[in-house]
Write an enzyme that holds these catalytic residues in place. Structure first.
Site, short mmCIF file in Angstrom:
data_model
loop_
_atom_site.label_atom_id
_atom_site.label_comp_id
_atom_site.label_asym_id
_atom_site.label_seq_id
_atom_site.Cartn_x
_atom_site.Cartn_y
_atom_site.Cartn_z
N ASP A 48 0.92 -1.11 0.50
CA ASP A 48 0.13 -0.20 -0.26
C ASP A 48 0.80 1.07 -0.03
O ASP A 48 0.72 2.17 0.07
CB ASP A 48 -1.29 -0.24 1.00
CG ASP A 48 -0.40 -0.06 2.44
OD1 ASP A 48 0.95 -0.30 3.04
OD2 ASP A 48 -1.21 0.07 3.38
N SER A 49 2.14 1.26 0.15
CA SER A 49 2.95 2.60 0.06
C SER A 49 3.19 2.50 -2.06
O SER A 49 3.34 3.77 -2.00
CB SER A 49 4.40 1.95 0.04
OG SER A 49 4.91 0.84 -0.78
N ASP A 90 -1.10 -6.28 -0.51
CA ASP A 90 -1.39 -5.52 0.66
C ASP A 90 -2.68 -4.85 0.76
O ASP A 90 -3.02 -4.79 0.20
CB ASP A 90 -0.58 -4.78 0.78
CG ASP A 90 0.26 -4.06 1.80
OD1 ASP A 90 -0.04 -4.57 3.01
OD2 ASP A 90 1.28 -3.08 1.30
N GLU A 95 -1.44 -5.40 8.12
CA GLU A 95 -1.54 -5.35 9.57
C GLU A 95 -1.57 -5.29 10.77
O GLU A 95 -2.54 -5.30 10.67
CB GLU A 95 -0.24 -3.51 8.60
CG GLU A 95 0.00 -2.81 7.95
CD GLU A 95 0.41 -1.62 7.99
OE1 GLU A 95 0.15 -0.65 8.63
OE2 GLU A 95 0.54 -1.48 6.76
N GLU A 104 8.59 -4.57 10.66
CA GLU A 104 9.36 -2.96 10.34
C GLU A 104 8.81 -2.30 11.51
O GLU A 104 8.34 -1.98 12.85
CB GLU A 104 7.89 -2.19 9.75
CG GLU A 104 8.45 -1.16 9.31
CD GLU A 104 7.48 -0.59 8.16
OE1 GLU A 104 6.87 -1.36 7.38
OE2 GLU A 104 7.62 0.28 7.52
O1 KIV Z 1 3.53 -1.15 1.35
C1 KIV Z 1 4.55 -1.70 1.94
O2 KIV Z 1 5.68 -1.35 0.83
C2 KIV Z 1 4.86 -2.20 3.16
C3 KIV Z 1 6.18 -2.78 2.84
C4 KIV Z 1 7.96 -1.62 2.32
C5 KIV Z 1 6.55 -3.62 3.77
O3 KIV Z 1 4.23 -2.58 3.23
#
Ligand code: KIV
Length: 281
Positions: A47-48, A86, A118, A185
């Site tokens: 979700d980044s 994610d 998460e 993390e």
């Molecule tokens: O959303 C993301 O990129 C992440 C990772 C960096 C672990 O959750």
């Protein structure tokens, strides 16, 4: 010979194998295709993407539809690496039913092989139900970005005795609920090392030191496409922003000086045809 696809059991079996797990984020077809030519084990459609692809300040506005869209693109590019999608904020928190339904959409419509979500103890019932539905789950504890408002920002977690006990317990609860691996993390290396010893499932660290069973980074951070983002845990292996800026500046200069397109990039009429064409100039 075509490379064998990386499977969930193969990732779990890496624990204590002496070979670390490597994981990167991917958000589109072109990057996925490129990364899949390497020996990278896991591509996470994180979700980044909210920050990297959409320009938001955090991950909280990413929707399930966004992740499905990006996962489908990544799937078209990658056939070897394990693709994990994610679960975005508010796509699994409300109820077990909502969590299973939405995890199912990431598999069915996004064509991911596994999902990540998460949280620790408080999501263990959802992890259990998703796993019961036949969907592999990667857990994620420590500095979980969907909880930044609760943490008061991007702060390393597990620094006090009580906090570290909680993160350690969260990790155990996720393993018990059936998670096949766990992202750690933003926690101190000492705590990550303890958790890695505690668990039978592999840990994959980001800002958690070198003793985890694997490491994950955001691809744009690793190759220098996000140069203003400079947290301690990121190592830049290339400076692609510079490469791209230099290439584009050269293109602009060459267009202005009519160096580009050159004869090798240009279509011409044959001499005979040229004679028949009535050109003014
Ligand atoms: O959303 C993301 O990129 C992440 C990772 C960096 C672990 O959750």
């Amino acid at each position: 010979m075509k490379a064998q696809p990386v499977t969930v059991p193969a990732i779990t079996a890496r624990k204590n194998s002496g070979k670390k797990i490597t994981a990167l984020t991917a958000y589109d077809y072109s990057f996925a295709k490129l990364l899949d030519t390497t020996l990278i084990d896991i591509l996470l459609v994180g979700d980044s993407l909210g920050m990297i692809s959409q320009g938001h300040e955090n991950t909280l506005s990413v929707t399930l539809e966004d992740v499905i869209y990006h996962t489908r693109s990544v799937r078209r590019g990658a056939h070897r690496a394990l693709i994990v999608a994610d679960m975005p904020f508010m796509s699994y928190q409300v109820s077990v039913e909502q969590a299973v339904t939405n995890a199912g959409r990431l598999i069915q419509q996004g064509r991911a092989a596994a999902i990540k979500l998460e949280g620790g103890a408080r999501v263990a019932n959802k992890v259990h139900a998703i796993v019961q539905a036949g969907i592999p789950v990667m857990g994620h504890v420590g500095l979980t970005p969907q909880s930044i408002h609760q943490f008061g920002g991007y702060k390393v977690q597990g620094k006090t005795f009580l906090d570290s006990k909680q993160v350690r317990q969260d990790a155990k609860d996720l393993q018990k609920a059936g998670a096949f691996s766990l992202v750690l993390e933003g926690i101190p290396q000492e705590l990550a090392t303890e958790i890695t010893h505690d668990l039978k499932i592999p840990t994959i660290g980001i800002g958690a030191g070198s003793k985890c069973d694997g490491q994950i980074l955001v691809i744009h951070d690793l190759i220098g496409l996000n140069p203003e983002f400079t947290p301690k845990f990121v190592k830049r292996y290339a400076e692609l922003s510079d490469v791209i800026q230099n290439a584009v500046t050269e293109f602009i200069d060459e267009v202005n000086s009519e160096v580009f397109p050159g004869p090798e990039h240009t279509y011409n009429l044959k001499k005979v045809a040229l004679k028949k064409v009535n050109y003014d100039r």
